[in-house]
Design an enzyme around this catalytic site. Structure first.
Site, PDB file in Angstrom:
ATOM      1  N   SER A   1       0.860  -1.172   0.000  1.00 19.74           N
ATOM      2  CA  SER A   1       0.000   0.000   0.000  1.00 19.74           C
ATOM      3  C   SER A   1       0.897   1.223   0.000  1.00 19.74           C
ATOM      4  O   SER A   1       1.976   1.214   0.603  1.00 19.74           O
ATOM      5  CB  SER A   1      -0.877  -0.026   1.243  1.00 19.74           C
ATOM      6  OG  SER A   1      -1.291   1.285   1.561  1.00 19.74           O
TER       7      SER A   1
ATOM      8  N   LYS B   1       0.892  -3.380   4.804  1.00 24.35           N
ATOM      9  CA  LYS B   1      -0.027  -4.110   3.936  1.00 24.35           C
ATOM     10  C   LYS B   1       0.645  -4.948   2.852  1.00 24.35           C
ATOM     11  O   LYS B   1       1.646  -4.559   2.276  1.00 24.35           O
ATOM     12  CB  LYS B   1      -0.981  -3.124   3.233  1.00 24.35           C
ATOM     13  CG  LYS B   1      -1.932  -2.408   4.156  1.00 24.35           C
ATOM     14  CD  LYS B   1      -3.019  -3.314   4.696  1.00 24.35           C
ATOM     15  CE  LYS B   1      -4.023  -3.714   3.660  1.00 24.35           C
ATOM     16  NZ  LYS B   1      -5.103  -2.748   3.498  1.00 24.35           N
TER      17      LYS B   1
ATOM     18  N   GLU C   1      -7.858 -10.345  -6.525  1.00 27.89           N
ATOM     19  CA  GLU C   1      -8.898  -9.296  -6.590  1.00 27.89           C
ATOM     20  C   GLU C   1      -9.155  -8.864  -8.026  1.00 27.89           C
ATOM     21  O   GLU C   1     -10.301  -8.689  -8.451  1.00 27.89           O
ATOM     22  CB  GLU C   1      -8.484  -8.078  -5.751  1.00 27.89           C
ATOM     23  CG  GLU C   1      -8.640  -8.318  -4.268  1.00 27.89           C
ATOM     24  CD  GLU C   1      -8.106  -7.163  -3.432  1.00 27.89           C
ATOM     25  OE1 GLU C   1      -8.458  -7.089  -2.264  1.00 27.89           O
ATOM     26  OE2 GLU C   1      -7.316  -6.341  -3.941  1.00 27.89           O
TER      27      GLU C   1
END
Ligand code: ARG
Length: 482
Positions: A290, A296, A303
Site C-alpha cells: 500500500s 499491507k 482481486e
C-alpha cells in the site's frame, strides 16, 4: 502495378460519386484490431486458392503466384515491415491489396467465388479454434497445479463452510480438488464449443452460395475442419454460414463460466489470506503493498481476477446483444464481434496462466522443482475448525448408529453443543460424565468420533473427504491429466 483496391478505398467503384469522409473511414475500419487475424486470413486464402486451382477455376500458375505472394506477406507481417492501411479498411483487404501489388493478376483472382462475409466468418473460426486449444492446455496446467498442491495436503484439515460458518472438517486437498472438477468441466466445455466452431463457412460467398464449382469439402479438409472420424465439416446453409456467430457466444459463455470459477477461488484466497483467517500465503510477486499503510500486502491478483470476471461477462452480454434481432444474412454489426472476443481470450489466458503459477509455483530451472506456489498454514486451519463444533454431525451419526432416530440425535447434540459453549470448550473436550448425561449410550469410543481426524476418515463415500477417497481422486486426476 496499379492496385484497384487502393483506388477503391477512395470510392468503392464507379458507382460511388464521392469518397468516404475521414470520420466514416475511421468509424467503419477494423484493421487496427482485426489485423490480429492475419495468419488465419492467409491460411484460409491459401486453402481457397488451392481448391480454385484443383477445380480448374484458376490456373496452376495463379496458385503458385498466390502462394509465393502469401509467403512474402507472411514474412513482412512477422518482421513488422507490412504496412497496414486504414484506407484498406480491414485485414482482408489489406492482405489482398498487398498480394495484388506483389503478384499481379493472380492476386486479383483470389477472391473468385468468395466474399469477405464468408472469409471473415472462416477467419474468426480458425483463429478461435487455435486459441481454444491453448486455453484447454492452460486449463490442464491449472488443474495439474491444483492436484500437485492437493497431493501435499491430503491430511491437512480445513474448516468446511456452509453459509461461511464452520460446518464440517474437510481435507484441504479435497477443497482444492473441488476446483479441479470445475476446471475440468471448463475444459470439456471448450472442447465442445470447439466442435461447433470447427465448421467451414467459406463457399457461402456473400450469402447465397456461388456460381463457381467450388469443392467446399476439400477446403474444410485442408483447414482441418473435420470431425473425429475425419469427415469434413461444412456449414450447410450459406445464409447461416455467413451470419452465424453462435460459436463466439458459446465461447464467451464457456469463458464466463470459467471466470466464475476463478472468481470463487479468488474470493476464497482473499479471505484465507486475511489476518482473520491466515490459512494461506501467496508469493510476494502476486501481491502489492500500500502506498500509505506500510504493513499491507494486498492480494491484488485474486482481486483483479475477481474484477475481470465482470469484464468477461460484459463481453458475453455484448455478443448476445450484437446478434439479437439481426436479420439474415451478414450485417456490418458483426464486425463488432471481434474486440469482445479478443479481449475475452486475452483475459482468460492471462488469468489461467497467472493462477497456475500462483497456486502451483514455477519450475526452478536449477532444481527442476516447482517453487513459489501457495503456502499453507495447517495450524491456523485446524485452530479454525476447532472453533466451530465441526464434529457435531459426527456425534449425531454416532447416536444414530446406537439406534436413535436421526432427529432425536440431532436434538441431543444441540444440547451438547450448548453445554460445550457454556464450558467454553470443544465437544471432544467434554468429560465422559457430561456426555453420558446427554445419552446413556455414549461410550469412550465417542472421542475418536469427535476428533477431527476421526470425522475426516469416516467420510469415505465416493467423492467424500476421507483421505483414502481423496487419494483415489488424486490418482484419477493424475491419470487423466497426462
Ligand atoms: N471487416 C468485416 C467484418 O469484420 C469483414 C466483412 C465485411 N463484409 C462486408 N460486406 N462489408 O465483419
Amino acid at each position: 502495378m496499379t492496385n484497384q483496391l487502393d483506388k477503391k478505398s477512395q470510392a468503392w467503384s464507379a458507382l460511388f460519386s464521392e469518397p468516404m469522409s475521414e470520420l466514416v473511414k475511421r468509424y467503419t475500419a477494423s484493421v487496427f484490431f482485426d489485423k490480429r487475424l492475419w495468419q488465419a486470413d492467409i491460411t484460409g486464402s491459401l486453402a481457397h486458392a488451392d481448391m480454385l486451382a484443383a477445380q480448374g477455376i484458376i490456373a496452376a500458375q495463379d496458385l503458385a503466384d498466390i502462394q509465393r505472394g502469401m509467403a512474402l506477406i507472411t514474412h513482412e507481417i512477422e518482421s513488422g515491415a507490412f504496412e497496414w492501411k486504414l484506407d484498406l479498411e480491414d485485414v482482408h483487404l489489406n492482405i489482398e491489396a498487398r498480394l495484388t501489388q506483389l503478384v499481379g493478376d493472380a492476386g486479383k483472382r483470389l477472391h473468385t467465388g468468395r466474399s469477405r462475409n464468408d472469409q471473415v466468418a472462416t477467419d474468426v473460426r480458425l483463429w478461435l479454434r487455435s486459441e481454444m486449444d491453448l486455453i484447454i492446455d492452460l486449463l490442464v496446467d491449472l488443474q495439474k497445479s491444483l492436484v500437485e498442491v492437493a497431493e501435499k495436503h491430503v491430511e491437512v484439515i480445513l474448516p468446511g463452510f456452509t453459509h461461511l460458518q464452520v460446518a464440517q472438517p474437510v481435507s484441504f486437498a479435497h477443497h482444492l480438488l473441488a476446483y479441479v472438477e470445475m476446471f475440468s468441466r471448463d475444459a470439456e466445455r471448450m472442447s465442445d464449443v470447439r466442435r461447433r466452431t470447427n465448421r467451414l463457412p467459406l463457399g457461402s460467398a456473400a450469402l447465397a452460395g456461388t456460381t463457381y464449382p467450388l469443392d467446399r469439402e476439400r477446403v474444410a479438409r485442408t483447414l482441418g475442419m473435420v470431425d473425429e472420424a475425419g469427415n469434413p465439416q461444412v456449414c450447410q446453409n450459406s445464409l447461416d454460414g455467413v451470419s452465424d456467430r453462435d460459436f463466439a457466444i458459446e465461447f464467451a459463455a464457456a469463458a464466463s463460466l470459467c471466470m466464475v470459477h476463478i472468481s470463487r477461488m479468488s474470493e476464497e484466497l482473499i479471505l484465507w489470506m486475511s489476518q482473520n483467517f491466515g490459512f494461506v500465503k501467496i508469493a510476494d510477486r502476486f501481491t502489492t503493498g500500500s502506498s500509505i499503510m506500510p504493513q499491507k500486502k494486498n492480494p491484488d491478483v485474486p482481486e483483479l481476477a475477481r474484477g475481470k470476471t465482470g469484464r468477461v461477462f460484459g463481453h458475453l452480454m455484448g455478443l448476445l446483444t450484437l446478434m439479437k434481432g439481426q436479420p439474415l444474412a451478414y450485417n456490418k454489426d458483426n464486425q463488432e464481434d471481434k474486440e469482445p472476443l479478443f479481449d475475452t481470450v486475452d483475459t482468460l489466458k492471462d488469468t489461467l496462466r497467472i493462477f497456475s503459477e500462483m497456486i502451483g509455483g514455477q519450475v526452478n530451472p536449477a532444481t527442476g522443482q516447482k517453487e513459489g506456489g501457495i503456502t499453507v498454514n495447517a495450524d491456523a486451519m485446524e485452530a479454525a475448525v476447532k472453533k466451530g463444533y465441526a464434529t457435531a454431525t459426527d456425534l449425531a451419526d454416532y447416536l444414530v448408529k446406537k439406534g436413535l432416530p436421526f432427529r432425536d440425535a440431532h436434538e441431543i447434540v444441540a444440547h451438547a453443543v450448548k453445554a460445550a459453549t457454556n464450558h467454553n470448550c470443544d465437544l471432544s473436550e467434554l468429560p465422559m460424565a457430561v456426555l453420558q448425561g446427554f445419552h446413556a449410550s455414549i461410550e469412550k469410543d465417542v472421542y475418536e468420533v469427535l476428533s477431527l481426524r476421526g470425522s475426516l476418515n469416516a467420510r469415505k463415500t465416493l467423492g467424500g473427504t476421507a483421505p483414502a477417497q481423496v487419494k483415489l481422486q488424486i490418482a484419477r486426476h493424475r491419470a487423466r491429466l497426462v
